[in-house]
Design a protein around this motif. Sequence first.
Motif, PDB file in Angstrom:
ATOM      1  N   THR A 154      43.092  47.463  43.379  1.00 50.03           N
ATOM      2  CA  THR A 154      41.984  47.371  42.432  1.00 50.03           C
ATOM      3  C   THR A 154      40.830  48.238  42.902  1.00 50.03           C
ATOM      4  N   THR A 169      38.844  45.612  47.505  1.00 48.43           N
ATOM      5  CA  THR A 169      38.987  46.662  46.498  1.00 48.43           C
ATOM      6  C   THR A 169      38.770  48.039  47.126  1.00 48.43           C
ATOM      7  N   THR A 174      45.654  50.579  40.493  1.00 51.13           N
ATOM      8  CA  THR A 174      46.296  50.191  39.236  1.00 51.13           C
ATOM      9  C   THR A 174      45.365  49.423  38.304  1.00 51.13           C
ATOM     10  N   ARG A 175      44.180  49.076  38.780  1.00 52.77           N
ATOM     11  CA  ARG A 175      43.229  48.321  37.963  1.00 52.77           C
ATOM     12  C   ARG A 175      41.823  48.752  38.332  1.00 52.77           C
ATOM     13  N   THR A 176      40.961  48.908  37.323  1.00 55.84           N
ATOM     14  CA  THR A 176      39.599  49.361  37.564  1.00 55.84           C
ATOM     15  C   THR A 176      38.599  48.337  37.055  1.00 55.84           C
ATOM     16  N   ASP A 200      39.077  48.349  33.152  1.00 57.56           N
ATOM     17  CA  ASP A 200      39.885  47.236  32.650  1.00 57.56           C
ATOM     18  C   ASP A 200      39.042  45.982  32.444  1.00 57.56           C
ATOM     19  N   HIS A 216      35.919  43.749  26.791  1.00 61.57           N
ATOM     20  CA  HIS A 216      36.332  43.494  28.176  1.00 61.57           C
ATOM     21  C   HIS A 216      35.165  43.502  29.154  1.00 61.57           C
TER      22      HIS A 216
END
Length: 275
Positions: free
Chosen positions: A13, A71, A214-216, A233, A252
């Motif tokens: 992340t 992170t 893979t995730r922000t 995200d 979001h």
Amino acid sequence: MTTRTESPRTASTLFASDLDRTLIYSAAALNLTVPDHQAPRLLCVEVYQQRPLSYVTETAAGLLPQVADATVFVPTTTRTREQYHRIHLPGPPARYAVCANGGHLLVDGVSDPDWQTHVRRNLSDCAPLAQIRDHLRRTADPAWLLKERVAEDLFAYLVVDRAELPDTWVKELADWAGPHGWTVSLQGRKIYAVPRPLTKSAAIAEVVRRTGATRTLAAGDSLLDADLLDHADAGWRPGHGELADTGWHAPHVTALPERGVAAGERVLREALRAA
């Protein structure tokens, strides 16, 4: 961009956060609403001209190393590189940082030359900085203009007396700048004129590519942070700043009720929980 993809960190992340009035706060922006004896303890994280300038709460100072461990933490700011290097956040130095609203991607504190080349190429379709500065000088009134500055030869900003600034001037500037490929943002006493392709989200996308995240996650308070939040995200915006004042929202992105330095603490709690 030809820069090779680097080995990703264990953390999958990435957390990209604006700094001023999102994570760190000047004395004027603290917005402490409790009696003095109940005010949170503060830690100074920036000194300028031998004077303390920016702060976080001690609780936030304890959360920052935890966020950096959980992170890929990327400070993401409109500040110049020189202004960014004045800040000393608790925890390990960030491997990556974004300065000049995406104009510089720092890797271990040094601006990446490939990214600089990429940025300059993308700005070729915008009106030149000299034309923008000329317009600012001709239309700004000395009655409220305090300073005119250029950041990293990439964009311009004015420091103004907000009490004397006409209500319509910023909108008029934005209406003129838009067809020239530039965007305008009012943040506190500063009015920024920034080329539209110069975005925090573009630089963060490059960090994502290099790290394999893979995730922000993202946080910010101004209109210059809107694209960063849009491309994340999940994200958070404080209860103050341009985004709050204009009612900006996205499905979001969580609009936090906290204002001032308490919002910075809440952003870190939420990022840690999400990571």
